[in-house]
Scaffold this motif. Structure first.
Motif, PDB file in Angstrom:
ATOM      1  N   LEU A  18       0.827  -1.201   0.000  1.00  0.00           N
ATOM      2  CA  LEU A  18       0.000   0.000   0.000  1.00  0.00           C
ATOM      3  C   LEU A  18       0.867   1.259   0.000  1.00  0.00           C
ATOM      4  CD1 LEU A  18      -2.953   1.112   0.276  1.00  0.00           C
ATOM      5  CD2 LEU A  18      -2.430   1.278   2.709  1.00  0.00           C
ATOM      6  N   GLU A  19       1.854   1.289   0.902  1.00  0.00           N
ATOM      7  CA  GLU A  19       2.748   2.449   0.992  1.00  0.00           C
ATOM      8  C   GLU A  19       3.498   2.671  -0.320  1.00  0.00           C
ATOM      9  OE1 GLU A  19       3.267   4.719   3.421  1.00  0.00           O
ATOM     10  OE2 GLU A  19       1.752   3.819   4.711  1.00  0.00           O
ATOM     11  N   GLY A  20       3.962   1.575  -0.922  1.00  0.00           N
ATOM     12  CA  GLY A  20       4.691   1.685  -2.183  1.00  0.00           C
ATOM     13  C   GLY A  20       3.839   2.278  -3.284  1.00  0.00           C
ATOM     14  N   ALA A  21       2.614   1.798  -3.405  1.00  0.00           N
ATOM     15  CA  ALA A  21       1.708   2.309  -4.432  1.00  0.00           C
ATOM     16  C   ALA A  21       1.346   3.762  -4.167  1.00  0.00           C
ATOM     17  CB  ALA A  21       0.444   1.451  -4.485  1.00  0.00           C
ATOM     18  N   GLU A  22       1.060   4.086  -2.931  1.00  0.00           N
ATOM     19  CA  GLU A  22       0.691   5.460  -2.584  1.00  0.00           C
ATOM     20  C   GLU A  22       1.853   6.415  -2.845  1.00  0.00           C
ATOM     21  OE1 GLU A  22      -1.673   7.678   0.990  1.00  0.00           O
ATOM     22  OE2 GLU A  22      -0.247   6.125   1.566  1.00  0.00           O
ATOM     23  N   HIS A  23       3.049   6.007  -2.450  1.00  0.00           N
ATOM     24  CA  HIS A  23       4.230   6.845  -2.657  1.00  0.00           C
ATOM     25  C   HIS A  23       4.482   7.067  -4.149  1.00  0.00           C
ATOM     26  CE1 HIS A  23       8.136   8.623  -1.852  1.00  0.00           C
ATOM     27  NE2 HIS A  23       8.646   7.808  -2.758  1.00  0.00           N
ATOM     28  N   LEU A  24       4.419   6.006  -4.935  1.00  0.00           N
ATOM     29  CA  LEU A  24       4.634   6.121  -6.371  1.00  0.00           C
ATOM     30  C   LEU A  24       3.642   7.099  -7.001  1.00  0.00           C
ATOM     31  CD1 LEU A  24       5.888   5.183  -9.086  1.00  0.00           C
ATOM     32  CD2 LEU A  24       4.136   3.397  -9.101  1.00  0.00           C
ATOM     33  N   GLU A  27       4.428  10.664  -5.972  1.00  0.00           N
ATOM     34  CA  GLU A  27       5.637  11.135  -6.661  1.00  0.00           C
ATOM     35  C   GLU A  27       5.351  11.499  -8.117  1.00  0.00           C
ATOM     36  OE1 GLU A  27       9.030  11.600  -5.761  1.00  0.00           O
ATOM     37  OE2 GLU A  27       8.098  11.643  -3.773  1.00  0.00           O
ATOM     38  N   GLU A  28       4.402  10.813  -8.726  1.00  0.00           N
ATOM     39  CA  GLU A  28       4.020  11.083 -10.119  1.00  0.00           C
ATOM     40  C   GLU A  28       3.028  12.238 -10.234  1.00  0.00           C
ATOM     41  OE1 GLU A  28       5.268   9.771 -12.954  1.00  0.00           O
ATOM     42  OE2 GLU A  28       6.708   8.657 -11.727  1.00  0.00           O
TER      43      GLU A  28
END
Length: 69
Positions: A18-24, A27-28
């Protein structure tokens, strides 16, 4: 009745995923919201990531290009 401006594009129960997807997405440049779902079992609760409806397709493509969907 006004249609929601938010669209669910990602659902996860794994906090790291979840954190990885949210961060990505952030960032985009996507505006991202979280919405927790109620637990129906003893397993981890799931959380939905939402983006603006107008950006949903582009956000999904971003996740797919990065192996998150």
């Amino acid at each position: 009745m006004e249609e929601s401006i938010w669209r669910v594009i990602f659902i996860a129960s794994d906090p790291q995923r979840l954190e990885g997807a949210e961060h990505l997405l952030a960032e985009e440049g996507f505006l991202v919201r979280r919405r927790a779902q109620e637990r129906t079992t003893r397993s981890n609760a799931t959380v939905e990531l939402l983006v603006l409806k107008s950006e949903a397709e582009e956000a999904r493509n971003c996740l797919m290009e990065n192996g998150l969907q």
